[in-house]
Design a protein around this motif. Sequence first.
Motif, PDB file in Angstrom:
ATOM      1  N   PRO B 419     -25.537  34.749  59.364  1.00  0.00           N
ATOM      2  CA  PRO B 419     -24.340  34.337  60.121  1.00  0.00           C
ATOM      3  C   PRO B 419     -23.486  35.525  60.571  1.00  0.00           C
ATOM      4  N   ALA B 423     -22.544  36.346  64.509  1.00  0.00           N
ATOM      5  CA  ALA B 423     -21.182  36.574  64.995  1.00  0.00           C
ATOM      6  C   ALA B 423     -21.100  37.931  65.686  1.00  0.00           C
ATOM      7  N   CYS B 426     -22.258  37.752  69.217  1.00  0.00           N
ATOM      8  CA  CYS B 426     -21.248  37.170  70.115  1.00  0.00           C
ATOM      9  C   CYS B 426     -20.171  38.204  70.438  1.00  0.00           C
ATOM     10  N   TRP B 475     -16.673  35.225  62.377  1.00  0.00           N
ATOM     11  CA  TRP B 475     -16.612  34.061  63.267  1.00  0.00           C
ATOM     12  C   TRP B 475     -15.169  33.734  63.629  1.00  0.00           C
ATOM     13  N   PHE B 503     -16.587  27.862  66.862  1.00  0.00           N
ATOM     14  CA  PHE B 503     -16.584  29.125  66.101  1.00  0.00           C
ATOM     15  C   PHE B 503     -15.624  29.032  64.919  1.00  0.00           C
ATOM     16  N   VAL B 506     -17.227  27.016  62.195  1.00  0.00           N
ATOM     17  CA  VAL B 506     -18.230  27.803  61.466  1.00  0.00           C
ATOM     18  C   VAL B 506     -17.531  28.745  60.490  1.00  0.00           C
ATOM     19  N   ALA B 507     -16.441  29.381  60.955  1.00  0.00           N
ATOM     20  CA  ALA B 507     -15.693  30.292  60.085  1.00  0.00           C
ATOM     21  C   ALA B 507     -15.177  29.547  58.860  1.00  0.00           C
TER      22      ALA B 507
END
Lengths: 117, 545
Positions: B419, B423, B426, B475, B503, B506-507
């Motif tokens: 993960p 991130a 991105c 994230w 996002f 997810v964080a």
Amino acid sequence: MSLLHPLLCSFTAFAALCLAMERHHEEALDHAPSPRRVKRLRAVAVAAFIVSWWTVLPRPDPGIAWTMWTAQLTAGAIAVAVLATWWPRRLPAAAMAAGAAAVMLMPLLPWSGAPAG
Amino acid sequence: MRTDGAREGFRQAMAWLHTWTGLVLGWVLFAIFLAGTFAFFKQELNLWSRPELHALPPAGPLTAAQLAQAERSLNALAPSAAGWRFTAQDERRPQASAFYREPPAKPGERARFVQRWFDPATGEAVATRDTFGAGEFFYRFHFELRSAQQSRWILEGRWAVGLATLLMLVALLTGIVTHRRIFKDFFVFRPKAKAAQRAWLDAHNICGVLALPFYLVITFSGLMTMHSQYLPAGIAAAYGAKTGEYFGELSGDGVPRSRGREAEMAAPLPLLGDAGWSALLRDARRHLPGGRIEAIGLQREGARAVVEIVPHDGDRLQYRGPRLFYDATSLQLIRRADNGRPAAKTYGVLYGLHVARFADPPLRFLLVGLGLLGTAMIATGLVLWSVKRRADAERRKADPGAGHKLVEALNIGAIAGLPIAMAAFCHATRWLPLGMAERPDAEIKIFYGVLALGFLAAALGARWRHLFAAGALGWAALPVMDALGGWPFWQAGPAVQAVNAGFAVVAMLLAVLAWKCKPGAPPLSMKKAVAPPEALAAASAEGAP
């Protein structure tokens, strides 16, 4: 509506199946279910599964209908598993609420004959 | 498999197979599942990676004037292009775009694909940054472990993914055999069980059983999408060297495409203009009643130029339905490509089920949830392997050994590290200098670099909570950066804002995991697996792998 109604039905169905099991019935209501109640809960589950299937059916592509039905079935089962794990005592009331909501929303379904909502 | 030669039952044999197929490529499978889950939002993530598009208004329905304007822009941008493919706007892509092949700079090099978006207000092509696109990368990583923008190790990556997928199928089927109480324990999850192993096994079982139909379909259809690479013998036997004919037949279109140099030397593509496109659109809509148009291609077929009209994939389960081909000069319908034959249709439906173009937003979110559940199933299985071995070692009062330590570090690096790397990718799409040469390659290098750092940190003793916390920060920084980085955050449409919200979710998930893994947390974190012997015996007796 596309997913909400079948989801309510399959949640009710899985909750009934779950409560028909001795372990979960005891966790929810502190006593084992009578054989008669087990039969009734299973009958409710079968009926609710049939209604959930009926709800996704009228789509132009039957393949998409089957896919949606399977996917929402899984979602209903997950919701029941979450309640049965962390809030077992809320399960009977949640199932009844979902079942009642599903029945009340039936007239709004596009093919029930009533004006579409 | 028993070394003492004693007889073992079918279930034990399957348990052995389940354990080891799961472990051998479990980390790759975890990456495939997680990246594939994100790829359900490929279009939205691609849009997020290109902030130049965020301030543009959404385009209305597709019109002939829009096509004529796009055609003029493409003609100005690449007068020598051998063809282009225009993708219309829809509910997931607010603006239309087009691909064309830029002739190679040096002879012998491969032609490069260029994608341009169109401003709905002016119809002109917009200059966007050079990026791989987060959605495109997660999608490519998901099925070929993509390592560079140009084709490098793509076949090798697909073989690795195919092997992992095959083992996934084996693990699923053996898992069903191994799980003795599939119906009795359908809803059973005891996160507070005294034995950590019991809780982990419950978690693994419940993640596995509840979404089993999804896993079976997604794994089998995933294997099918690459069938021509994994099982080439049948195609070779029937078609010999002309594999192109096989693919043409599979898509219902027997005419081979002209490619490469021969086509580039041909005459420039004709311009259809307003009148041409409106006549074409009218006729195509007559042939595709009620259907939307997804893409329009203009390409050469020998001496003539041909327009291909592709109906929208969101309107049916089958991937690649009927397509229409028109002569670009006479505007007459040449043929209709459609393969309704059973084998091709089965393949199209399996492919369509896998890529889920048909899914409307509620179903799409549901599928993402199922993908995350599958990711959790793989992760809990990997953790279970090491929890069980640690419990065994503690019962024997022995050291778990180097193999166990290696698996634990790899678990932390792969599960909690991936993960962070995603991130980082991105972030890279937004922050890397715009003028940089080979910018997409740099984005991918950052992804793999951060992934390697995660493994390094795990090897040096970083725990679950450290890497999960780093991931949560990474994230959470994405939407914050989008708001404060000088990009058109407030003008952006709902798709971009939904990605930002995603996002943040997810964080939060990663933050919860980091919190759950704090020292002394309940059993579903990495607490020491000290358990009363009877609980452990019960757990092992139930066919724990």
